[in-house]
Design an enzyme around this catalytic site. Sequence first.
Site, short mmCIF file in Angstrom:
data_model
loop_
_atom_site.label_atom_id
_atom_site.label_comp_id
_atom_site.label_asym_id
_atom_site.label_seq_id
_atom_site.Cartn_x
_atom_site.Cartn_y
_atom_site.Cartn_z
N SER A 119 0.81 -1.22 0.00
CA SER A 119 0.00 0.00 0.00
C SER A 119 0.85 1.26 0.00
CB SER A 119 -0.91 0.01 1.24
OG SER A 119 -0.13 -0.04 2.42
N HIS A 140 -2.28 -2.88 -6.45
CA HIS A 140 -2.75 -2.65 -5.09
C HIS A 140 -4.27 -2.73 -5.00
CE1 HIS A 140 -3.41 0.28 -1.53
NE2 HIS A 140 -3.34 -0.96 -1.10
N GLU A 152 -5.07 0.14 -7.67
CA GLU A 152 -4.02 1.07 -8.09
C GLU A 152 -2.93 0.27 -8.81
OE1 GLU A 152 -4.01 4.66 -4.82
OE2 GLU A 152 -3.09 2.76 -4.22
N ASN A 190 -3.80 6.28 -0.18
CA ASN A 190 -3.23 6.39 1.16
C ASN A 190 -2.51 7.72 1.39
OD1 ASN A 190 -4.23 3.98 2.02
ND2 ASN A 190 -2.38 2.82 1.61
#
Length: 285
Positions: A119, A140, A152, A190
């Site tokens: 991540s 991801h 992602e 994130n």
Amino acid sequence: MAIARIGIIGSGIMGSGIAEVAATSGIEVVLRSRQRASADAMVAALEKSLNRQVEKGRRQADDAAAALARVTATDSLAALADCDLVIESVVEDLDVKKALFAELDGICAPGTILATNTSTLPVVEMAMTTERPDRVCGVHFFNPAPAMSLVEIVRPLTASDDTIAQARAFAEACGKDAVEVKDRAGFIVNALLFPYLNNAVRMLESGTASRDDIDTAMKGGCNFPMGPLALLDLVGLDTSLAILDALYDEFRDPNYAAMPLLRRMVTAGHLGRKSGRGFYDYATR
């Protein structure tokens, strides 16, 4: 080349979730864990999830059986040799991942794409442990993988256009919305999400509002499905701390400096849902 067979490494929730997404999309899956019992447990969890979908009328029994038949459990990395794509979802430790990529490089066929579900860690560092840095990228998925629509696709400097195109096509074949992002800590989601979560801990620690009022405010005021403190518990406080530390190491932005309360909770073993206690106590729920 279409991705027809994938390997998944890791016995956690993400590994089994990605396996379910791929298998129900018609892709063969090899699930690898260091212990065969753990790999078998992942298949059992997948079967339970599929059966639950059948019971609720979300999936036909024949479709569920066919998906399960596409999944093989193993404790051997060698079983991944003929996969088109291998996705690792092991502990968020760069040294562990680098060692794994170096080992996979000697096992998998030269054309196999080696991908990480990290991540936030730098994908290029994993790529450079291999003799195929052009065939390494990030794929991801988000937790829970069967329910979350986003993937992602992370492009390190070394990845070829063909690798990224194949990874994106795989995600889209799984019914996901794929977005491409450069290999920078936190990627898109994130990097934007964790300053918010960290500042929620700051607000709690400073006494601005109570845990329940912070979470209620963000659900009612922003229409979020859950509050930030409950979300931290879901992600895992140890995982969240590791992400914040990685973000801070790369950007040196004060918003990424993990709050002392979060660090102390991790030290105390209060990791959220997976430990039974975090900002909330799950033993009483």
